[in-house]
Write an enzyme that holds these catalytic residues in place. Sequence first.
Site, PDB file in Angstrom:
ATOM      1  N   TYR A  69     -37.480  59.661  80.211  1.00  0.00           N
ATOM      2  CA  TYR A  69     -36.514  58.793  80.890  1.00  0.00           C
ATOM      3  C   TYR A  69     -35.351  59.619  81.439  1.00  0.00           C
ATOM      4  CZ  TYR A  69     -32.902  55.226  81.481  1.00  0.00           C
ATOM      5  OH  TYR A  69     -31.904  54.435  81.995  1.00  0.00           O
ATOM      6  N   GLU A  90     -29.955  46.338  80.573  1.00  0.00           N
ATOM      7  CA  GLU A  90     -28.697  46.801  79.975  1.00  0.00           C
ATOM      8  C   GLU A  90     -28.073  45.694  79.141  1.00  0.00           C
ATOM      9  OE1 GLU A  90     -27.715  49.788  79.757  1.00  0.00           O
ATOM     10  OE2 GLU A  90     -28.823  50.799  81.343  1.00  0.00           O
ATOM     11  N   TRP A 120     -30.930  52.047  73.099  1.00  0.00           N
ATOM     12  CA  TRP A 120     -31.639  52.012  74.380  1.00  0.00           C
ATOM     13  C   TRP A 120     -33.124  52.291  74.164  1.00  0.00           C
ATOM     14  CZ3 TRP A 120     -31.819  49.891  78.756  1.00  0.00           C
ATOM     15  CH2 TRP A 120     -32.627  50.399  79.784  1.00  0.00           C
TER      16      TRP A 120
END
Length: 195
Positions: free
Chosen positions: A25, A47, A55
């Site tokens: 990522y 988000e 995350w």
Amino acid sequence: MTALAGPDGGLRCPWALSTEDYIAYHDTEWGRPVHGDDALYERLCLEAFQSGLSWLTILRRREGFRKAFADFRIAAVARFDEHDAARLLTDERIIRNRAKIEATLANAKVLAEWEPGELDDLIWSHAPEPGRPAPQDVSEVPAVTPESTALAKALKKAGVRFVGPTTAYALMQACGLVNDHLAACAARTPAAPAA
């Protein structure tokens, strides 16, 4: 903490080194410009779902989120009804948080009324002026900026829910409005594509 060597010896932002998922990522997505209303809606939703969580939790469920939310196509999600909301609350592929699911559906209904490109224009109008110095250390990377505060306020004023200044800044980082890769990070200036 400054950039650290990854498994391949390349220097990276320290947060990216804990898992292969993060490395991929970090190296290929984070901080790269993202445009398009549906693509930005997806990032905004993810988000918001991340709020209060790692995350990595979201990243590992991203494909499940995409399947559950019609690939985050605003027009499609705007047609979701109470049966879809009930289905989503039982979908183990996603984070089953009622407030976040309701915000995702409500935001699609709001954004479906906008002109094409309006979300993209609004978000990108809050990008800071270029030329900000590259952070040398993670302690120099902010969690909130005046631009993210203004973006959160503009989105809320337009009826978009579940976005505060911290979430807005994470969105700005993820979508390339800011480049918070550390100065020594190899991903800060990606290599030119192979010919």
